[in-house]
Design an enzyme around this catalytic site. Structure first.
Site, PDB file in Angstrom:
ATOM      1  N   PRO A   9       0.788  -1.228   0.000  1.00  0.00           N
ATOM      2  CA  PRO A   9       0.000   0.000   0.000  1.00  0.00           C
ATOM      3  C   PRO A   9       0.826   1.287   0.000  1.00  0.00           C
ATOM      4  O   PRO A   9       1.866   1.369   0.658  1.00  0.00           O
ATOM      5  CB  PRO A   9      -0.823  -0.101   1.288  1.00  0.00           C
ATOM      6  CG  PRO A   9      -0.104  -1.069   2.148  1.00  0.00           C
ATOM      7  CD  PRO A   9       0.543  -2.047   1.203  1.00  0.00           C
ATOM      8  N   ASN A  10       0.323   2.226  -0.756  1.00  0.00           N
ATOM      9  CA  ASN A  10       0.861   3.590  -0.872  1.00  0.00           C
ATOM     10  C   ASN A  10       2.149   3.687  -1.663  1.00  0.00           C
ATOM     11  O   ASN A  10       2.625   4.789  -1.938  1.00  0.00           O
ATOM     12  CB  ASN A  10       1.046   4.238   0.524  1.00  0.00           C
ATOM     13  CG  ASN A  10      -0.251   4.312   1.279  1.00  0.00           C
ATOM     14  OD1 ASN A  10      -1.232   4.838   0.748  1.00  0.00           O
ATOM     15  ND2 ASN A  10      -0.312   3.756   2.474  1.00  0.00           N
ATOM     16  N   ARG A  17       4.943  10.911  -2.561  1.00  0.00           N
ATOM     17  CA  ARG A  17       4.688  10.648  -1.156  1.00  0.00           C
ATOM     18  C   ARG A  17       5.942  10.892  -0.306  1.00  0.00           C
ATOM     19  O   ARG A  17       6.975  10.264  -0.547  1.00  0.00           O
ATOM     20  CB  ARG A  17       4.282   9.175  -1.047  1.00  0.00           C
ATOM     21  CG  ARG A  17       4.166   8.637   0.326  1.00  0.00           C
ATOM     22  CD  ARG A  17       4.161   7.116   0.309  1.00  0.00           C
ATOM     23  NE  ARG A  17       3.955   6.640   1.656  1.00  0.00           N
ATOM     24  CZ  ARG A  17       4.246   5.424   2.081  1.00  0.00           C
ATOM     25  NH1 ARG A  17       4.746   4.551   1.240  1.00  0.00           N
ATOM     26  NH2 ARG A  17       4.040   5.089   3.319  1.00  0.00           N
ATOM     27  N   TYR A  22      11.119   8.894   1.037  1.00  0.00           N
ATOM     28  CA  TYR A  22      11.091   7.871  -0.016  1.00  0.00           C
ATOM     29  C   TYR A  22      11.698   8.329  -1.351  1.00  0.00           C
ATOM     30  O   TYR A  22      11.716   7.556  -2.306  1.00  0.00           O
ATOM     31  CB  TYR A  22       9.648   7.405  -0.236  1.00  0.00           C
ATOM     32  CG  TYR A  22       9.031   6.788   1.016  1.00  0.00           C
ATOM     33  CD1 TYR A  22       9.518   5.587   1.532  1.00  0.00           C
ATOM     34  CD2 TYR A  22       7.977   7.420   1.690  1.00  0.00           C
ATOM     35  CE1 TYR A  22       8.978   5.023   2.676  1.00  0.00           C
ATOM     36  CE2 TYR A  22       7.419   6.863   2.841  1.00  0.00           C
ATOM     37  CZ  TYR A  22       7.925   5.661   3.327  1.00  0.00           C
ATOM     38  OH  TYR A  22       7.386   5.109   4.470  1.00  0.00           O
ATOM     39  N   ASN A  71       8.012  -5.679  -0.850  1.00  0.00           N
ATOM     40  CA  ASN A  71       7.902  -4.555   0.080  1.00  0.00           C
ATOM     41  C   ASN A  71       6.421  -4.460   0.439  1.00  0.00           C
ATOM     42  O   ASN A  71       5.626  -3.888  -0.317  1.00  0.00           O
ATOM     43  CB  ASN A  71       8.398  -3.252  -0.564  1.00  0.00           C
ATOM     44  CG  ASN A  71       8.403  -2.107   0.445  1.00  0.00           C
ATOM     45  OD1 ASN A  71       7.849  -2.226   1.540  1.00  0.00           O
ATOM     46  ND2 ASN A  71       9.010  -0.990   0.076  1.00  0.00           N
ATOM     47  N   ALA A  74       3.163  -0.807   4.799  1.00  0.00           N
ATOM     48  CA  ALA A  74       2.579  -0.770   6.149  1.00  0.00           C
ATOM     49  C   ALA A  74       2.095  -2.143   6.626  1.00  0.00           C
ATOM     50  O   ALA A  74       2.101  -2.419   7.831  1.00  0.00           O
ATOM     51  CB  ALA A  74       1.437   0.234   6.181  1.00  0.00           C
ATOM     52  N   GLU A  95      12.575  -9.589   1.731  1.00  0.00           N
ATOM     53  CA  GLU A  95      11.803  -8.443   2.242  1.00  0.00           C
ATOM     54  C   GLU A  95      12.641  -7.190   2.030  1.00  0.00           C
ATOM     55  O   GLU A  95      13.811  -7.150   2.401  1.00  0.00           O
ATOM     56  CB  GLU A  95      11.545  -8.654   3.744  1.00  0.00           C
ATOM     57  CG  GLU A  95      10.893  -7.449   4.409  1.00  0.00           C
ATOM     58  CD  GLU A  95      10.726  -7.643   5.927  1.00  0.00           C
ATOM     59  OE1 GLU A  95      11.017  -8.748   6.454  1.00  0.00           O
ATOM     60  OE2 GLU A  95      10.320  -6.667   6.571  1.00  0.00           O
ATOM     61  N   HIS A  97      12.745  -2.747   2.229  1.00  0.00           N
ATOM     62  CA  HIS A  97      12.164  -1.451   2.594  1.00  0.00           C
ATOM     63  C   HIS A  97      13.077  -0.357   2.074  1.00  0.00           C
ATOM     64  O   HIS A  97      14.311  -0.497   2.109  1.00  0.00           O
ATOM     65  CB  HIS A  97      11.999  -1.323   4.116  1.00  0.00           C
ATOM     66  CG  HIS A  97      11.093  -2.370   4.659  1.00  0.00           C
ATOM     67  ND1 HIS A  97       9.726  -2.322   4.498  1.00  0.00           N
ATOM     68  CD2 HIS A  97      11.359  -3.537   5.299  1.00  0.00           C
ATOM     69  CE1 HIS A  97       9.192  -3.400   5.042  1.00  0.00           C
ATOM     70  NE2 HIS A  97      10.162  -4.161   5.519  1.00  0.00           N
ATOM     71  N   ARG A 104      12.994   4.625  12.560  1.00  0.00           N
ATOM     72  CA  ARG A 104      11.715   5.341  12.544  1.00  0.00           C
ATOM     73  C   ARG A 104      10.852   4.947  13.750  1.00  0.00           C
ATOM     74  O   ARG A 104      11.372   4.448  14.742  1.00  0.00           O
ATOM     75  CB  ARG A 104      11.030   5.086  11.196  1.00  0.00           C
ATOM     76  CG  ARG A 104      11.916   5.524  10.028  1.00  0.00           C
ATOM     77  CD  ARG A 104      11.280   5.275   8.699  1.00  0.00           C
ATOM     78  NE  ARG A 104      10.071   6.082   8.532  1.00  0.00           N
ATOM     79  CZ  ARG A 104       9.149   5.876   7.576  1.00  0.00           C
ATOM     80  NH1 ARG A 104       9.329   4.883   6.717  1.00  0.00           N
ATOM     81  NH2 ARG A 104       8.085   6.638   7.493  1.00  0.00           N
TER      82      ARG A 104
HETATM   83  C1  DQA Z   1       8.257   1.049   3.873  1.00  0.00           C
HETATM   84  C2  DQA Z   1       8.312   1.290   5.388  1.00  0.00           C
HETATM   85  C3  DQA Z   1       6.948   1.085   6.015  1.00  0.00           C
HETATM   86  O1  DQA Z   1       7.023   1.326   7.414  1.00  0.00           O
HETATM   87  C4  DQA Z   1       5.949   2.055   5.425  1.00  0.00           C
HETATM   88  O2  DQA Z   1       4.659   1.820   5.957  1.00  0.00           O
HETATM   89  C5  DQA Z   1       5.937   2.054   3.940  1.00  0.00           C
HETATM   90  C6  DQA Z   1       7.193   1.900   3.208  1.00  0.00           C
HETATM   91  C7  DQA Z   1       9.602   1.357   3.192  1.00  0.00           C
HETATM   92  O3  DQA Z   1       9.772   0.910   2.067  1.00  0.00           O
HETATM   93  O4  DQA Z   1      10.444   2.050   3.754  1.00  0.00           O
HETATM   94  O5  DQA Z   1       4.912   2.278   3.318  1.00  0.00           O
HETATM   95  O6  DQA Z   1       7.980  -0.324   3.647  1.00  0.00           O
END
Ligand code: DQA
Length: 138
Positions: A9-10, A17, A22, A71, A74, A95, A97, A104
């Site tokens: 998501p997102n 964003r 990011y 990835n 959230a 995995e 990020h 964070r």
């Molecule tokens: C994320 C880190 C997560 O905590 C966050 O909710 C994201 C992006 C990252 O790629 O740094 O949406 O996965």
């Protein structure tokens, strides 16, 4: 070699964003660079904001692809279902990020995926995806 990148998501909003966290590049632009860099890899990209769609994609690719770069965004910090899907499949899942989640908020320090993941790469910006793909090539 067939590898899929699955974004949660997102992450469709990358570029717009929170660019201070990011970066300002869209994932589509970055993905074109990855395709150019890894010419010998059959690279696929899937993004969804919906938990069940991410689970279905992991199941769909997790018995025939050579690698999954995930990835879960959230959902990493909340989803037992995605963690179980990673555990259930045969394809190794890396995995990733973009940000260093350990620098964070506390709730981002927990991952329901790491335990079942083949490896974890985080904090290198979009380069985290590069590194994950490279890890399948050795
Ligand atoms: C994320 C880190 C997560 O905590 C966050 O909710 C994201 C992006 C990252 O790629 O740094 O949406 O996965």
């Amino acid at each position: 070699m067939k590898i899929i990148i699955i974004n949660g998501p997102n992450l469709n909003l990358l570029g717009k964003r929170e660019p201070e966290v990011y970066g300002s590049e869209t994932f589509e632009d970055y993905f074109s660079k990855l395709q150019f860099k890894f010419k010998d890899v059959e690279l696929e990209y899937f993004q969804s904001n919906i938990e069940g769609e991410l689970i279905s994609k992991i199941q769909e690719t997790g018995f025939s692809y050579d690698g999954i770069v995930l990835n879960a965004a959230a959902y990493t910090h909340t989803s037992v279902g995605i963690g179980d899907a990673v555990k259930a499949v045969e394809t190794p899942v890396i995995e990733v990020h973009i940000s260093n989640t350990h620098q964070r908020e506390e709730f981002r320090h927990i991952s329901y995926i790491s335990r079942a993941a083949h490896g974890v790469i985080l904090g290198f910006g979009l380069k985290s995806y590069d590194l994950a793909i490279e890890s399948f090539l050795f």
